[in-house]
Design a protein around this motif. Structure first.
Motif: not given
Length: 529
Positions: A105, A126-128, A130, A132
């Motif tokens: 991401q 966890a949100t890195s 784009s 998943t």
């Protein structure tokens, strides 16, 4: 300061079903090992065999990217429990399943550079991503994109000439093109694209690591002769793809110091060096210590032939990669789907499941099998593109069954290895007086089968004591990369015990099997018309 003889080296192998690590000392002797099994150790990701099969689209196969990150957290704990002294680790390298891809991401690199040592990796990353769920090598949903890649350069032959392989659904180029087409917002939000190997390397480096040329040569995007991305192929896959991929590096490149996160959290020496991670096949070549003149046969569910080549020939059904040891050479790979399971089927049919009786039947039949030849394919084979059982007698007539069980057994084993020799020669391997065969995998413990290999190739067959050649190759690569120009690959690995001679060919082997290889080629040509 750690003295040279106290240095240790850490190697990783992120395969389909597990993440493994090994620590070796300066003499490359194994000190510690640890494993995380994805299905059983990380059940919250609900994988089967380490992957997720899409229920609606059966050809789509992925793996949760965060599962791999969490596996690192777990594996570091297990290495600690096993007694690893992280302060002595001088260098780290790794191997990973080929053809998988990871989509970072926007902003992910800043996150990697500023990790908090008091928190787990998986919490901070966890949100890195784009995308998943990472596409992996088992995915076969990109036929449309494969056609587009081949068309971009003038057909499958031209693509194979440039990249070493015609377009394959599992290769990363087609997978990236599919993401760009079907998930344009995710593609646009992607800062960088990694292979699984360079993704794993990035975690230890503390910034997004470059792709090494050997793993990069398995993407259908790189010119294997210039070692550069092909712009036409990049343009066919997605916008600004060069920026997202970055430049490639040689596979034993020293990328710099370990991330401060690992220094603070696990007490690594801040001078520990990160050596570019590579694909599992190239790491296996290093782990097997394959040199020019050697041909390795891995005998498993699928049989795989590894070849060290100076000048590969263009073939549409093999793979040519760059060589991790010698930049002027190549690594060729031939995969045969019908390996051990086919051998087990014939064993069960002929001997009610006994390998001892199977070997007795094999040994009691003369080399050349009275002129009988058999080709056995339980599943659709890749090379040659056939399915089913084919039996031919001495006169060349196709027959329904052979006259005895021993003829059937020898027809199977001879046919399997005559095929491997024929395709090895097709791709540019020259059998000669210096050729040596290295046998690995389950059936490499079967002396009767090894004798057939020696005779068919008219070359001595050797076996290695070590299993896990990709993981060990990664550890060896760590030392090779750390020493750089101070020492050669051969010098670094010279402390290891050499492969053991298992058997040598009979003197009449070439007279028998040279002619049978010609017959095999004619049979395949007729069957595949």
């Amino acid at each position: 300061m750690v003295s040279n003889d106290e240095r240790t080296y850490l190697g990783f192998d992120l395969s389909t079903q597990q993440l493994k690590a090994v620590v070796v000392n300066d003499k490359l002797q194994v000190l510690h090992q640890a494993t995380v099994q994805f299905d059983s150790d990380l059940p919250e990701f609900r994988t089967h065999g380490g992957v997720v099969h899409d229920k609606i689209h059966p050809h789509v196969v992925t793996a949760p990217t965060l599962m791999w990150v969490k596996a690192i957290d777990m594996l570091m704990d297990r290495l600690t429990v096993s007694g690893v002294d992280y302060t002595k680790i001088a260098a780290i390298s790794g191997a990973a399943q080929q053809h998988g891809s990871v989509y970072w991401q926007n902003g992910a690199e800043n996150t990697l550079k500023s990790l908090n040592a008091s928190e787990f990796l998986h919490q901070q990353l966890a949100t890195s991503f784009s995308v998943t769920n990472s596409p992996v090598w088992m995915d076969s949903s990109t036929s449309k994109q494969c056609k587009e890649l081949e068309d971009a350069v003038g057909g499958p032959e031209k693509l194979a000439e440039i990249t070493g392989s015609r377009a394959y659904e599992r290769f990363t180029g087609a997978q990236i093109a599919k993401i760009a087409q079907t998930k344009p917002d995710a593609y646009k939000a992607t800062e960088r694209i990694s292979l699984v190997s360079s993704f794993l390397c990035s975690l230890f480096l503390g910034k997004i690591a470059p792709i090494d040329i050997v793993d990069g040569s398995g993407m259908n995007l790189m010119n294997i002769h210039t070692k550069k991305w092909d712009e036409r192929l990049l343009d066919a896959c997605g916008k600004n793809l060069l920026e997202k991929l970055g430049e490639t590096v040689p596979s034993n490149t020293n990328l710099g110091n370990i991330s401060n996160y690992f220094v603070e959290r696990w007490d690594f020496n801040p001078d520990c060096q990160i050596i570019a991670f590579t694909g599992d096949n190239s790491a296996s070549l290093i782990g097997m210590r394959l040199n020019e003149g050697w041909l390795a046969v891995s005998l498993g569910t699928s049989d795989t032939v590894f070849l060290w080549l100076k000048e590969p020939k263009l073939v549409l059904d093999g793979h040519i990669f760059c060589n991790p040891v010698n930049p002027d050479a190549f690594l060729a790979l031939l995969c045969f789907k019908n390996g051990s399971l086919t051998r087990e089927r014939i064993r069960n049919n002929c001997t009610e499941g006994s390998w001892d009786i199977f070997n007795q039947l094999l040994d009691s039949t003369p080399r050349g099998n009275f002129g009988n030849i058999g080709l056995y394919y339980d599943k659709q084979e890749i090379i040659p593109f056939l399915c089913g059982d084919y039996r031919f007698n001495k006169a060349g007539d196709k027959i329904i069954k052979f006259t005895s069980l021993e003829v059937e057994v020898r027809a199977l084993i001879e046919g399997q290895f005559i095929a491997k020799r024929a395709f090895a020669e097709d791709i540019g391997f020259n059998l000669g007086k210096n050729t040596k065969i290295l046998a690995t995998g389950g059936a490499s413990s079967n002396k009767s089968i090894l004798q057939v290999i020696a005779d068919v190739f008219n070359s001595p067959v050797y076996v290695l004591e070590e299993a896990n050649t990709a993981m060990l190759g990664a550890a060896y690569q760590a030392k090779i990369g750390l020493l750089g120009k101070e020492s050669t690959y051969e010098e670094v690995t010279s402390c290891l015990p050499p492969p053991k001679l298992a058997c040598e060919p009979y003197q009449d082997a070439e007279d028998i099997y040279g002619a049978m290889v010609k017959r095999y080629r004619n049979i395949v040509a007729a069957l595949t018309q």
